[in-house]
Structure formats: structure tokens, C-alpha cells
Motif scaffolding. Structure first.
Motif, PDB file in Angstrom:
ATOM      1  N   LYS A  35      91.000  50.117 -25.271  1.00 44.69           N
ATOM      2  CA  LYS A  35      90.667  51.533 -25.399  1.00 44.69           C
ATOM      3  C   LYS A  35      89.158  51.687 -25.603  1.00 44.69           C
ATOM      4  N   ARG A  36      88.654  52.831 -25.180  1.00 46.20           N
ATOM      5  CA  ARG A  36      87.231  53.145 -25.335  1.00 46.20           C
ATOM      6  C   ARG A  36      87.048  54.001 -26.582  1.00 46.20           C
ATOM      7  N   VAL A  37      86.109  53.580 -27.432  1.00 48.71           N
ATOM      8  CA  VAL A  37      85.911  54.209 -28.730  1.00 48.71           C
ATOM      9  C   VAL A  37      84.463  54.675 -28.863  1.00 48.71           C
ATOM     10  N   LEU A  38      84.287  55.923 -29.280  1.00 58.14           N
ATOM     11  CA  LEU A  38      82.960  56.465 -29.596  1.00 58.14           C
ATOM     12  C   LEU A  38      82.895  56.670 -31.095  1.00 58.14           C
ATOM     13  N   ILE A  39      81.899  56.054 -31.728  1.00 57.43           N
ATOM     14  CA  ILE A  39      81.707  56.178 -33.176  1.00 57.43           C
ATOM     15  C   ILE A  39      80.453  56.996 -33.437  1.00 57.43           C
ATOM     16  N   VAL A  40      80.605  58.021 -34.249  1.00 55.00           N
ATOM     17  CA  VAL A  40      79.489  58.896 -34.610  1.00 55.00           C
ATOM     18  C   VAL A  40      79.392  58.900 -36.125  1.00 55.00           C
ATOM     19  N   ARG A  66      78.018  47.226 -32.054  1.00 58.98           N
ATOM     20  CA  ARG A  66      77.294  47.409 -30.781  1.00 58.98           C
ATOM     21  C   ARG A  66      77.612  46.312 -29.777  1.00 58.98           C
ATOM     22  N   ARG A  67      78.129  45.193 -30.242  1.00 56.95           N
ATOM     23  CA  ARG A  67      78.434  44.060 -29.342  1.00 56.95           C
ATOM     24  C   ARG A  67      79.891  44.018 -28.902  1.00 56.95           C
ATOM     25  N   ILE A  68      80.711  44.914 -29.394  1.00 56.75           N
ATOM     26  CA  ILE A  68      82.132  44.894 -29.052  1.00 56.75           C
ATOM     27  C   ILE A  68      82.356  45.714 -27.781  1.00 56.75           C
ATOM     28  N   PRO A  69      82.878  45.058 -26.740  1.00 53.14           N
ATOM     29  CA  PRO A  69      83.172  45.820 -25.517  1.00 53.14           C
ATOM     30  C   PRO A  69      84.152  46.948 -25.825  1.00 53.14           C
ATOM     31  N   GLY A  70      83.848  48.109 -25.274  1.00 55.42           N
ATOM     32  CA  GLY A  70      84.721  49.259 -25.468  1.00 55.42           C
ATOM     33  C   GLY A  70      84.293  50.169 -26.605  1.00 55.42           C
ATOM     34  N   ILE A  71      83.352  49.728 -27.440  1.00 52.93           N
ATOM     35  CA  ILE A  71      82.869  50.565 -28.537  1.00 52.93           C
ATOM     36  C   ILE A  71      81.453  51.016 -28.238  1.00 52.93           C
ATOM     37  N   ARG A  72      81.231  52.308 -28.350  1.00 53.45           N
ATOM     38  CA  ARG A  72      79.877  52.864 -28.256  1.00 53.45           C
ATOM     39  C   ARG A  72      79.565  53.525 -29.590  1.00 53.45           C
ATOM     40  N   LEU A  73      78.454  53.152 -30.152  1.00 54.50           N
ATOM     41  CA  LEU A  73      78.010  53.706 -31.432  1.00 54.50           C
ATOM     42  C   LEU A  73      76.858  54.657 -31.148  1.00 54.50           C
TER      43      LEU A  73
END
Length: 178
Positions: A35-40, A55-62
Motif C-alpha cells: 500500500k502507498r502511505v503519505l505521512i504528514v 524515507r527509505r521504505i518503498p511505498g511511504i512518502r513523508l
């Protein structure tokens, strides 16, 4: 009861340590399943141990929180005005990005405080939750969520402090609390 296609809303709240930790665990689990995750992050700097790893985990955008205003109670009225503009814009941009790019999970860390201090208008958050696209899971953290936010959630997990080293004068420790 059948599984909701709409996606669910999670709140991790309370006065105990571990709200963000639990939410980030969910984010890592989701990314581990493709799953694709956006963290704010609100009201926090990026000077925390988990940031470089996330920041290094595929699928996570911080989404970075590029400004810090310090503790709300120490802000001048001008700083509060600037913080309202900044965090309101951060929320709107992040939400639009998450929806436009079809993220599966949006994690709004410390959004409860941002709403409580009126740095992010709660009505905008509630509208976004109501209008979220099918399948979008939303995870929110922070102390003292309003009744309206609690009502909007499918999960509410409260982390209760029973004992904390801070009460004995032990400050935040690198790699443990930040």
C-alpha cells in the motif's frame, strides 16, 4: 458485517507515549503489503529518529514539516497567525496530494493539536474525512480529539499514561522519545 470499501478512520489519542509509534507501525505494515502511505507531521520537526528510516521504505512518502514555531503557548500572536497559514496550507496540500495521487493511507500525525489550537480548521478536516475517496484509510494522532472527530472515527485507541520518566525529571532521549 462486511468490510467497508470506503476505508476507515483511525484515531490514536491520549496522554501516554506511543500514539505516533502505533500509527507509524500501521504505516509500515501497510507499506509492507504494497500500500502507498503519505505521512504528514504537524507541530513536529523532522529531527526525529524515525524520519530517516521512513524515507527509505518503498511505498511511504513523508511530507516534510519545514517550519517550526515552538510550543503554542509560547507563540506571539504574529507567530500564531503565521503558524495558522503554514499548517492550514500544509494540510490542504497534503490532502490534495494524497487524493490526487491515490494513496491508500494518509497519516496525519499530531493533527489533534493542530485542530485544537485552530492551526488547521477542524471543519476542513471533518469535510475531508466525509468526502474522502473510496478505499482511503486515514490515521490521526494527538491528544484531546474533539467529540466531532471522535464521532468521525471507526477506530479510537487511547494511550493512557500510568507512569513516565518525565515526571521524575528525565528528559526526552534520542532514539527513544525522538
Amino acid at each position: 458485517m462486511t468490510e467497508k470499501k470506503r476505508g476507515l478512520v483511525h484515531i490514536y489519542c491520549g496522554d501516554g507515549k506511543g500514539k505516533t509509534t502505533a500509527a507509524l507501525g500501521l504505516a509500515v505494515r501497510a507499506a509492507g503489503r504494497g500500500k502507498r502511505v503519505l505521512i504528514v507531521r504537524f507541530l513536529k520537526t523532522d529531527d526525529s529518529g524515525e524520519v530517516s528510516v521512513l524515507r527509505r521504505i518503498p511505498g511511504i512518502r513523508l511530507k516534510p514539516c519545514e517550519k517550526s514555531f515552538g510550543f503554542f503557548f509560547q507563540m506571539t500572536e504574529e507567530q500564531k497567525r503565521e503558524a495558522r497559514e503554514y499548517y492550514g496550507k500544509l494540510f490542504r496540500e497534503a490532502w490534495e496530494e494524497g487524493v490526487r495521487e491515490r494513496f491508500d493511507v494518509i497519516l496525519l500525525d499530531e493533527i489533534m493539536a493542530a485542530c485544537r489550537y485552530d492551526l488547521v480548521p477542524e471543519r476542513e478536516l471533518l469535510n475531508a474525512l466525509r468526502e474522502r475517496p473510496d478505499g482511503l484509510e486515514v490515521v490521526m494522532t494527538g491528544r484531546d480529539p474533539s467529540e466531532k472527530l471522535l464521532e468521525s472515527a471507526d477506530y479510537v485507541s487511547e494511550v493512557c499514561k500510568r507512569k513516565h520518566p518525565y515526571d521524575l525529571g528525565v528528559g526526552a532521549r534520542e532514539g527513544i522519545e525522538y
